[in-house]
Design a protein around this motif. Structure first.
Motif, PDB file in Angstrom:
ATOM      1  N   VAL A  78       0.850  -1.199   0.000  1.00 40.31           N
ATOM      2  CA  VAL A  78       0.000   0.000   0.000  1.00 40.31           C
ATOM      3  C   VAL A  78       0.881   1.243   0.000  1.00 40.31           C
ATOM      4  O   VAL A  78       0.667   2.178  -0.779  1.00 40.31           O
ATOM      5  CB  VAL A  78      -0.979   0.003   1.195  1.00 40.31           C
ATOM      6  N   ARG A  79       1.886   1.260   0.855  1.00 41.96           N
ATOM      7  CA  ARG A  79       2.808   2.406   0.919  1.00 41.96           C
ATOM      8  C   ARG A  79       3.490   2.654  -0.419  1.00 41.96           C
ATOM      9  O   ARG A  79       3.507   3.773  -0.935  1.00 41.96           O
ATOM     10  CB  ARG A  79       3.858   2.193   2.017  1.00 41.96           C
ATOM     11  N   ARG A  80       4.006   1.578  -1.017  1.00 46.50           N
ATOM     12  CA  ARG A  80       4.689   1.701  -2.310  1.00 46.50           C
ATOM     13  C   ARG A  80       3.732   2.194  -3.397  1.00 46.50           C
ATOM     14  O   ARG A  80       4.094   3.030  -4.224  1.00 46.50           O
ATOM     15  CB  ARG A  80       5.304   0.361  -2.725  1.00 46.50           C
ATOM     16  N   THR A  81       2.511   1.682  -3.386  1.00 49.10           N
ATOM     17  CA  THR A  81       1.530   2.063  -4.410  1.00 49.10           C
ATOM     18  C   THR A  81       1.110   3.518  -4.238  1.00 49.10           C
ATOM     19  O   THR A  81       1.025   4.265  -5.221  1.00 49.10           O
ATOM     20  CB  THR A  81       0.311   1.122  -4.352  1.00 49.10           C
ATOM     21  N   VAL A  82       0.859   3.928  -3.011  1.00 45.48           N
ATOM     22  CA  VAL A  82       0.484   5.328  -2.760  1.00 45.48           C
ATOM     23  C   VAL A  82       1.602   6.256  -3.226  1.00 45.48           C
ATOM     24  O   VAL A  82       1.358   7.238  -3.936  1.00 45.48           O
ATOM     25  CB  VAL A  82       0.144   5.551  -1.271  1.00 45.48           C
ATOM     26  N   ILE A  83       2.832   5.953  -2.853  1.00 49.12           N
ATOM     27  CA  ILE A  83       3.956   6.810  -3.241  1.00 49.12           C
ATOM     28  C   ILE A  83       4.111   6.842  -4.757  1.00 49.12           C
ATOM     29  O   ILE A  83       4.357   7.901  -5.348  1.00 49.12           O
ATOM     30  CB  ILE A  83       5.250   6.360  -2.536  1.00 49.12           C
ATOM     31  N   HIS A  84       3.936   5.708  -5.406  1.00 46.91           N
ATOM     32  CA  HIS A  84       4.019   5.639  -6.866  1.00 46.91           C
ATOM     33  C   HIS A  84       2.980   6.566  -7.500  1.00 46.91           C
ATOM     34  O   HIS A  84       3.294   7.362  -8.397  1.00 46.91           O
ATOM     35  CB  HIS A  84       3.810   4.183  -7.321  1.00 46.91           C
ATOM     36  N   GLU A  85       1.740   6.481  -7.044  1.00 49.99           N
ATOM     37  CA  GLU A  85       0.670   7.297  -7.634  1.00 49.99           C
ATOM     38  C   GLU A  85       0.840   8.778  -7.289  1.00 49.99           C
ATOM     39  O   GLU A  85       0.557   9.644  -8.122  1.00 49.99           O
ATOM     40  CB  GLU A  85      -0.704   6.778  -7.209  1.00 49.99           C
ATOM     41  N   VAL A  86       1.321   9.088  -6.098  1.00 51.06           N
ATOM     42  CA  VAL A  86       1.625  10.478  -5.758  1.00 51.06           C
ATOM     43  C   VAL A  86       2.716  11.000  -6.689  1.00 51.06           C
ATOM     44  O   VAL A  86       2.675  12.156  -7.127  1.00 51.06           O
ATOM     45  CB  VAL A  86       2.030  10.610  -4.269  1.00 51.06           C
ATOM     46  N   GLY A  87       3.668  10.154  -7.029  1.00 54.20           N
ATOM     47  CA  GLY A  87       4.703  10.542  -7.994  1.00 54.20           C
ATOM     48  C   GLY A  87       4.087  10.984  -9.315  1.00 54.20           C
ATOM     49  O   GLY A  87       4.522  11.980  -9.915  1.00 54.20           O
ATOM     50  N   HIS A  88       3.077  10.268  -9.776  1.00 54.52           N
ATOM     51  CA  HIS A  88       2.387  10.681 -11.001  1.00 54.52           C
ATOM     52  C   HIS A  88       1.735  12.054 -10.824  1.00 54.52           C
ATOM     53  O   HIS A  88       1.745  12.871 -11.747  1.00 54.52           O
ATOM     54  CB  HIS A  88       1.332   9.652 -11.409  1.00 54.52           C
ATOM     55  N   HIS A  89       1.160  12.314  -9.661  1.00 53.98           N
ATOM     56  CA  HIS A  89       0.557  13.624  -9.381  1.00 53.98           C
ATOM     57  C   HIS A  89       1.591  14.735  -9.533  1.00 53.98           C
ATOM     58  O   HIS A  89       1.274  15.834  -9.971  1.00 53.98           O
ATOM     59  CB  HIS A  89      -0.046  13.619  -7.973  1.00 53.98           C
ATOM     60  N   PHE A  90       2.843  14.424  -9.202  1.00 56.03           N
ATOM     61  CA  PHE A  90       3.924  15.399  -9.326  1.00 56.03           C
ATOM     62  C   PHE A  90       4.588  15.368 -10.700  1.00 56.03           C
ATOM     63  O   PHE A  90       5.593  16.028 -10.918  1.00 56.03           O
ATOM     64  CB  PHE A  90       4.958  15.188  -8.217  1.00 56.03           C
ATOM     65  N   GLY A  91       4.030  14.593 -11.626  1.00 59.22           N
ATOM     66  CA  GLY A  91       4.514  14.599 -13.001  1.00 59.22           C
ATOM     67  C   GLY A  91       5.619  13.618 -13.317  1.00 59.22           C
ATOM     68  O   GLY A  91       6.250  13.707 -14.368  1.00 59.22           O
ATOM     69  N   ILE A  92       5.860  12.656 -12.448  1.00 60.75           N
ATOM     70  CA  ILE A  92       6.915  11.663 -12.686  1.00 60.75           C
ATOM     71  C   ILE A  92       6.301  10.479 -13.428  1.00 60.75           C
ATOM     72  O   ILE A  92       5.300   9.913 -12.987  1.00 60.75           O
ATOM     73  CB  ILE A  92       7.548  11.198 -11.359  1.00 60.75           C
ATOM     74  N   ASP A  93       6.909  10.089 -14.566  1.00 61.98           N
ATOM     75  CA  ASP A  93       6.343   8.990 -15.358  1.00 61.98           C
ATOM     76  C   ASP A  93       6.772   7.626 -14.809  1.00 61.98           C
ATOM     77  O   ASP A  93       7.641   7.528 -13.941  1.00 61.98           O
ATOM     78  CB  ASP A  93       6.682   9.134 -16.841  1.00 61.98           C
ATOM     79  N   ASP A  94       6.131   6.574 -15.332  1.00 62.93           N
ATOM     80  CA  ASP A  94       6.388   5.213 -14.844  1.00 62.93           C
ATOM     81  C   ASP A  94       7.849   4.813 -14.957  1.00 62.93           C
ATOM     82  O   ASP A  94       8.405   4.210 -14.041  1.00 62.93           O
ATOM     83  CB  ASP A  94       5.521   4.195 -15.592  1.00 62.93           C
ATOM     84  N   ASP A  95       8.487   5.129 -16.091  1.00 62.91           N
ATOM     85  CA  ASP A  95       9.888   4.736 -16.264  1.00 62.91           C
ATOM     86  C   ASP A  95      10.774   5.326 -15.166  1.00 62.91           C
ATOM     87  O   ASP A  95      11.581   4.626 -14.564  1.00 62.91           O
ATOM     88  CB  ASP A  95      10.409   5.174 -17.639  1.00 62.91           C
ATOM     89  N   ARG A  96      10.583   6.605 -14.883  1.00 64.09           N
ATOM     90  CA  ARG A  96      11.396   7.257 -13.850  1.00 64.09           C
ATOM     91  C   ARG A  96      11.059   6.718 -12.460  1.00 64.09           C
ATOM     92  O   ARG A  96      11.954   6.499 -11.632  1.00 64.09           O
ATOM     93  CB  ARG A  96      11.206   8.767 -13.904  1.00 64.09           C
ATOM     94  N   LEU A  97       9.781   6.480 -12.195  1.00 63.22           N
ATOM     95  CA  LEU A  97       9.396   5.908 -10.897  1.00 63.22           C
ATOM     96  C   LEU A  97      10.029   4.541 -10.699  1.00 63.22           C
ATOM     97  O   LEU A  97      10.513   4.234  -9.606  1.00 63.22           O
ATOM     98  CB  LEU A  97       7.879   5.826 -10.780  1.00 63.22           C
ATOM     99  N   HIS A  98      10.083   3.739 -11.746  1.00 66.77           N
ATOM    100  CA  HIS A  98      10.713   2.413 -11.635  1.00 66.77           C
ATOM    101  C   HIS A  98      12.218   2.550 -11.410  1.00 66.77           C
ATOM    102  O   HIS A  98      12.799   1.800 -10.623  1.00 66.77           O
ATOM    103  CB  HIS A  98      10.394   1.551 -12.845  1.00 66.77           C
ATOM    104  N   GLU A  99      12.850   3.533 -12.088  1.00 62.03           N
ATOM    105  CA  GLU A  99      14.262   3.777 -11.863  1.00 62.03           C
ATOM    106  C   GLU A  99      14.533   4.144 -10.403  1.00 62.03           C
ATOM    107  O   GLU A  99      15.555   3.783  -9.837  1.00 62.03           O
ATOM    108  CB  GLU A  99      14.750   4.932 -12.741  1.00 62.03           C
ATOM    109  N   LEU A 100      13.588   4.868  -9.813  1.00 58.49           N
ATOM    110  CA  LEU A 100      13.720   5.305  -8.412  1.00 58.49           C
ATOM    111  C   LEU A 100      13.329   4.226  -7.416  1.00 58.49           C
ATOM    112  O   LEU A 100      13.437   4.406  -6.209  1.00 58.49           O
ATOM    113  CB  LEU A 100      12.865   6.568  -8.179  1.00 58.49           C
ATOM    114  N   GLY A 101      12.819   3.092  -7.919  1.00 63.77           N
ATOM    115  CA  GLY A 101      12.449   1.987  -7.051  1.00 63.77           C
ATOM    116  C   GLY A 101      10.992   1.990  -6.621  1.00 63.77           C
ATOM    117  O   GLY A 101      10.616   1.252  -5.716  1.00 63.77           O
ATOM    118  N   TRP A 102      10.154   2.804  -7.252  1.00 61.96           N
ATOM    119  CA  TRP A 102       8.747   2.881  -6.905  1.00 61.96           C
ATOM    120  C   TRP A 102       7.912   2.326  -8.024  1.00 61.96           C
ATOM    121  O   TRP A 102       6.786   2.276  -8.063  1.00 61.96           O
ATOM    122  CB  TRP A 102       8.321   4.321  -6.592  1.00 61.96           C
TER     123      TRP A 102
END
Length: 102
Positions: A78-102
């Motif tokens: 849940v924590r990882r998923t919330v942080i991942h989706e919040v990342g999208h809210h801040f404009g971070i795409d999936d590729d970058r989120l995966h690079e960051l470990g999310w």
């Protein structure tokens, strides 16, 4: 768990979140998704962004529970998923989120 995950964000980051609603869906979501961001990321908003419905972050409870074996795993996912989706809210795409470990 979602509230705790949001509360664990750095305070400055949490204060920057604008016009976004976070919900938990108790029905199965789209196949393969644990969460979904739907909206206009902060990086794409202009001075013309006004009078719009809130962005949505949906957390899919059944999908998360289906891939976890223990309550501790559910909490972490849940924590990882919330942080991942919040990342999208801040404009971070999936590729970058995966690079960051999310």
């Amino acid at each position: 768990m979602v509230t705790r995950a949001l509360d664990s964000l750095p305070p400055d980051l949490g204060r920057m979140m604008r016009n976004v609603a976070v919900t938990v869906e108790h029905e199965p979501g789209p196949p393969g998704l644990l969460g979904l961001y739907h909206g206009v990321p902060l990086t794409k908003r202009t001075s013309h962004y006004s009078a719009v419905l809130p962005d949505r972050i949906t957390i899919y409870r059944i999908a998360i529970c289906a891939i976890c074996r223990t309550e501790a795993e559910v909490v972490e996912q849940v924590r990882r998923t919330v942080i991942h989706e919040v990342g999208h809210h801040f404009g971070i795409d999936d590729d970058r989120l995966h690079e960051l470990g999310w």
